[in-house]
Write a protein that holds these residues in place. Structure first.
Motif, mmCIF file in Angstrom:
data_model
loop_
_atom_site.group_PDB
_atom_site.id
_atom_site.type_symbol
_atom_site.label_atom_id
_atom_site.label_comp_id
_atom_site.label_asym_id
_atom_site.label_seq_id
_atom_site.Cartn_x
_atom_site.Cartn_y
_atom_site.Cartn_z
ATOM 1 N N LEU A 1 -4.742 6.456 -6.181
ATOM 2 C CA LEU A 1 -5.341 5.985 -5.416
ATOM 3 C C LEU A 1 -6.377 6.863 -4.856
ATOM 4 C CD1 LEU A 1 -2.710 5.319 -2.690
ATOM 5 C CD2 LEU A 1 -3.845 3.812 -3.809
ATOM 6 N N GLU B 1 0.031 5.782 -5.198
ATOM 7 C CA GLU B 1 0.687 5.454 -4.589
ATOM 8 C C GLU B 1 1.934 5.228 -5.385
ATOM 9 O OE1 GLU B 1 2.929 2.085 -3.208
ATOM 10 O OE2 GLU B 1 1.566 2.229 -5.259
ATOM 11 N N ASP C 1 -1.656 3.430 -10.263
ATOM 12 C CA ASP C 1 -0.912 4.158 -9.437
ATOM 13 C C ASP C 1 -1.496 5.552 -8.699
ATOM 14 O OD1 ASP C 1 1.464 3.004 -10.066
ATOM 15 O OD2 ASP C 1 2.197 4.314 -11.906
ATOM 16 N N LEU D 1 -4.149 -1.187 3.047
ATOM 17 C CA LEU D 1 -3.192 -0.602 1.954
ATOM 18 C C LEU D 1 -3.676 -1.630 0.965
ATOM 19 C CD1 LEU D 1 -0.189 -1.560 4.430
ATOM 20 C CD2 LEU D 1 -1.074 0.453 3.827
ATOM 21 N N GLU D 2 -3.138 -0.803 -0.303
ATOM 22 C CA GLU D 2 -2.302 -1.825 -1.845
ATOM 23 C C GLU D 2 -1.197 -2.844 -1.396
ATOM 24 O OE1 GLU D 2 -2.978 -0.274 -6.302
ATOM 25 O OE2 GLU D 2 -1.018 0.921 -5.109
ATOM 26 N N GLU D 3 -0.188 -2.722 -0.831
ATOM 27 C CA GLU D 3 0.470 -3.501 -1.134
ATOM 28 C C GLU D 3 0.179 -4.196 -0.101
ATOM 29 O OE1 GLU D 3 2.971 -4.263 -3.459
ATOM 30 O OE2 GLU D 3 2.138 -2.315 -4.032
ATOM 31 N N TYR E 1 -7.862 4.957 2.164
ATOM 32 C CA TYR E 1 -7.184 5.474 2.595
ATOM 33 C C TYR E 1 -8.175 7.100 2.816
ATOM 34 C CZ TYR E 1 -2.658 4.726 1.859
ATOM 35 O OH TYR E 1 -1.612 3.679 2.304
ATOM 36 N N ASP F 1 2.192 1.570 1.528
ATOM 37 C CA ASP F 1 2.250 1.621 0.834
ATOM 38 C C ASP F 1 3.366 3.014 0.798
ATOM 39 O OD1 ASP F 1 0.592 0.585 -0.209
ATOM 40 O OD2 ASP F 1 -1.004 1.300 0.530
ATOM 41 N N GLU F 2 3.848 3.045 -0.132
ATOM 42 C CA GLU F 2 4.502 4.436 -0.879
ATOM 43 C C GLU F 2 4.218 5.800 -1.010
ATOM 44 O OE1 GLU F 2 8.091 4.657 0.671
ATOM 45 O OE2 GLU F 2 7.762 2.584 1.460
ATOM 46 N N LEU F 3 3.675 6.616 -0.376
ATOM 47 C CA LEU F 3 2.634 7.634 -0.849
ATOM 48 C C LEU F 3 3.351 8.930 -0.976
ATOM 49 C CD1 LEU F 3 -0.447 6.951 1.336
ATOM 50 C CD2 LEU F 3 0.069 6.142 -0.259
#
Length: 224
Positions: free
Chosen positions: A169, A105, A167, A35-37, A206, A43-45
């Motif tokens: 990805l 993201e 933002d 994940l990025e977070e 990802y 992550d909200e994608l």
């Protein structure tokens, strides 16, 4: 009787060879390897994708858009893409289609949700207006293809202006040429993509796959 059957067979073969091909883009799988977070561990994608067609003279003639999200992803999770909306576009004779996809993201959940609601409402194929600005001489990123497709469909949000560099990805494109597919008798183009990067101390990865499926179909006139 044999002569009649032979004539019917030849007519059927001729019709098959001259049938217009329709390309259908379908995202198949998305896995959050990392994940990025790392603080929130989620992550909200959102995903946006488009196809742009060019005729034999390399002039843009149509575009169609689709989207998925906004969805929350955890490390190791496979996204649920069963309800995702495929998009379809006629492949011009001796022409080509550029299929493009971006994974984003989301920082502002409400703003991204409103944008994705607008993307989902655009189902019709749009004939190539001058505002597309997708000429054969330009070198465009997948993000620019998607943003231009949304603008051509009348969506009043400019995707590029909505994003910070952090933002995005990943982005992917594939160029499909009608003559190549007919020569190979190829009906499915399977596209794997791996998006990796680092934001501050957080690394992400990802794994994504999407298919372009070619089908023979009778084409209705494109809506202007």
């Amino acid at each position: 009787m044999r002569t009649l059957l032979l004539v019917l067979l030849l007519v059927q073969v001729a019709c098959t060879r001259s049938a217009t091909l329709v390309a259908e883009l379908t995202p198949r799988s998305l896995k959050a390897v990392n994940l990025e977070e790392t603080v929130s561990r989620r992550d909200e994608l959102m995903m946006a994708y488009s196809m742009t067609s060019y005729d034999a003279q390399n002039k843009p003639v149509g575009v169609v858009n689709g989207g998925w999200g906004v969805e929350s992803m955890e490390k190791g999770q496979l996204a649920n893409l069963q309800t995702i909306q495929p998009i379809s576009l006629p492949l011009p004779r001796n022409g080509r289609i550029v299929a493009s996809l971006v994974l984003i993201e989301v920082d502002d959940y409400n703003r991204a949700g409103k944008m994705m609601d607008q993307v989902r409402k655009v189902h019709n194929v749009v004939a190539g207006p001058a505002s597309l600005l997708l000429t054969a001489t330009e070198i465009l990123t997948p993000l620019k293809y998607v943003a231009a497709g949304l603008a051509a469909s009348g969506i009043g949000l400019k995707l590029v202006d909505q994003l910070d560099d952090d933002d995005l990805l990943g982005q992917s494109s594939v160029d499909i040429r009608e003559t190549d597919l007919r020569a190979k008798n190829q009906r499915v183009v399977h596209v794997p993509a791996v998006f990796t990067g680092q934001n501050m101390r957080d690394s992400f990865e990802y794994q994504l796959t999407y298919d372009i499926t070619l089908k023979a179909a009778r084409i209705k006139p494109i809506r202007q």
